[in-house]
Enzyme design. Structure first.
Site, PDB file in Angstrom:
ATOM      1  CG  ASP A 216      -2.283   0.658   0.922  1.00 36.21           C
ATOM      2  OD1 ASP A 216      -2.267   1.882   0.691  1.00 36.21           O
ATOM      3  OD2 ASP A 216      -3.329  -0.013   0.929  1.00 36.21           O
ATOM      4  CG  ASP A 217      -0.698   5.183   0.350  1.00 35.89           C
ATOM      5  OD1 ASP A 217      -0.649   5.075  -0.886  1.00 35.89           O
ATOM      6  OD2 ASP A 217      -1.675   5.658   0.953  1.00 35.89           O
ATOM      7  N   GLY A 238       4.730  -0.595  -3.824  1.00 38.85           N
ATOM      8  CA  GLY A 238       3.784   0.130  -2.997  1.00 38.85           C
ATOM      9  C   GLY A 238       2.976   1.113  -3.811  1.00 38.85           C
ATOM     10  CG  HIS A 239      -0.727   1.650  -3.326  1.00 41.11           C
ATOM     11  ND1 HIS A 239      -1.988   1.418  -2.813  1.00 41.11           N
ATOM     12  CD2 HIS A 239      -0.386   0.514  -3.995  1.00 41.11           C
ATOM     13  CE1 HIS A 239      -2.388   0.193  -3.145  1.00 41.11           C
ATOM     14  NE2 HIS A 239      -1.430  -0.369  -3.862  1.00 41.11           N
ATOM     15  N   GLY A 240       3.247   4.490  -3.337  1.00 47.54           N
ATOM     16  CA  GLY A 240       3.895   5.789  -3.376  1.00 47.54           C
ATOM     17  C   GLY A 240       3.812   6.552  -2.071  1.00 47.54           C
TER      18      GLY A 240
END
Length: 394
Positions: A216-217, A238-240
């Protein structure tokens, strides 16, 4: 004579025990092995006792978990404490495979602690990821985060690893002046809802010289996050690095002051992202967000302001977001995108973004979707230097 010898022996044992306890207190060192900790055994009660003794110490203390593997159940390390505490985790601490609740290891109401030592916190999250449907099931069983810091001040976390957390690896709430330095967070990209470091209602959080890869983030800022610095961090998978999501709830505090510099994002879903829900129940604000000297390697959405964030269609995109985004800068952002839309600035029709600047944006795309482009709505950015793609050409 026998009774006298027995009395002398008991007295000697008691004196030895007292001397050991006094020595622990006098030099400020609290080693869990002196409390009976054994490798590959549960140390929950032992750590609780060692923590309470360290917390009560009138001088700065050191709580040591040596280089072995230990099992640990749910525990809250509660303050306030009388003096600063150095928590030195040299070994590997394993979470139970099946636990529920908010958090596995919680630090609450403590000041001036350090968590160091090169140790590993293994959340054993594989089974939890398989059954985690909380993103779409509001009645799901609570899945615990690995490390929770609540109302912690003037503290540092350095040289530790969080592995395979069941939920968020690190959650920070209501903290002030908290630094994460040389922290490693790792879980596979398929791990659900396993944000690396998530914070909310904090002031003065620094995340530096760290490597975060998760599902995730890598880092996310919730409402009330203020004066956050992220420097020399490598993110991926991940999501940054994300601000939000915001605007989902009635009472949310402003987000102000984010400084992201000298970071690298590799293979992430998003790069630099601010996300707010449409149809917000109340107004809010995001201001002073600054990103500089960022390297992107095959990032799907490198730069994205998304005020139409609506996962699983749980909202009405036709009603604009009430979150005002302003004073945002992107400077010297370079690398490669995973799709043709490298810059996406989708702002609210009712609360357009203001004072957005982009300078020296150099992002390439080599896929089949065409030349690299940008998409913009309800924003008039100031653009200088390199424009690859051309920013908001209309």
């Amino acid at each position: 004579m026998g009774m006298n010898m027995r009395s002398i022996t008991l007295s000697f044992v008691l004196l030895l025990y007292v001397s050991i306890r006094t020595a622990q207190s006098s030099d400020g060192v609290f080693d869990v092995t002196t409390y009976g900790a054994k490798p590959n055994a549960d140390i929950t009660q032992i750590l609780d006792k060692a923590w309470k003794d360290a917390c009560a110490s009138p001088i700065q203390s050191k709580l040591i978990i040596p280089k072995e593997t230990y099992m640990l159940g749910v525990i809250t390390l509660l303050g306030p404490c009388k003096s600063p505490i150095d928590i030195v985790v040299q070994g590997t601490i394993m979470a139970p495979v099946d636990i529920t609740g908010d958090g596995w290891i919680q630090f609450r109401y403590v000041d001036k602690i350090s968590l160091t030592g090169g140790g590993v916190f293994d959340g054993q999250g594989q089974k939890a990821w398989e059954r985690n449907d909380c993103h779409k099931n509001p009645k799901c069983a609570r899945i615990p985060m690995s490390l929770k810091f609540s109302f912690v001040k003037d503290s540092i976390v350095r040289d530790i690893t969080s592995k395979d957390s069941k939920n968020f690896h690190v959650n920070i709430l209501g903290c002030k002046n908290l630094t994460f330095d040389h922290v490693t967070i790792n879980a596979p990209g398929t791990s659900i809802n396993s944000d690396g470091i998530h914070m909310g209602r904090c002031d003065g959080v620094n995340i530096i010289n760290s490597v975060i890869g998760t599902g995730d983030d890598c880092i996310s800022l919730g409402d009330g996050s203020r004066e956050v610095t992220i420097t020399n961090v490598t993110c991926g998978p991940g999501h940054g690095i994300s601000v939000g999501s915001l605007g989902q709830y009635l009472v949310e505090e402003p987000v102000a002051g984010l400084y992201v510099k000298n970071c690298t994002l590799i293979g992430t879903t998003n790069g630099l992202r601010i996300k707010t829900w449409p149809a917000s129940p109340a107004t809010g604000s995001v201001t002073d967000m600054h990103y500089e000297d960022i390297v992107l390697v095959d990032v799907q959405n490198p730069i994205i302001l998304d005020q139409e964030y609506c996962p699983y269609n749980k909202c009405n995109r036709k009603i604009p977001s009430k979150i005002k985004i302003s004073k945002v800068s992107f400077k010297n952002i370079r690398g490669s995108a995973g799709n043709a839309v490298a810059v996406k600035l989708l702002c609210s029709a009712d609360y357009p973004c203001e004072d957005v600047t982009l300078s020296d944006i150099d992002i390439t795309y080599t896929g089949r979707e065409g030349p690299v482009v940008s998409e913009c709505s309800n924003v008039k950015p100031v653009v200088t230097g390199i424009q690859k793609p051309i920013i908001c050409p209309s």
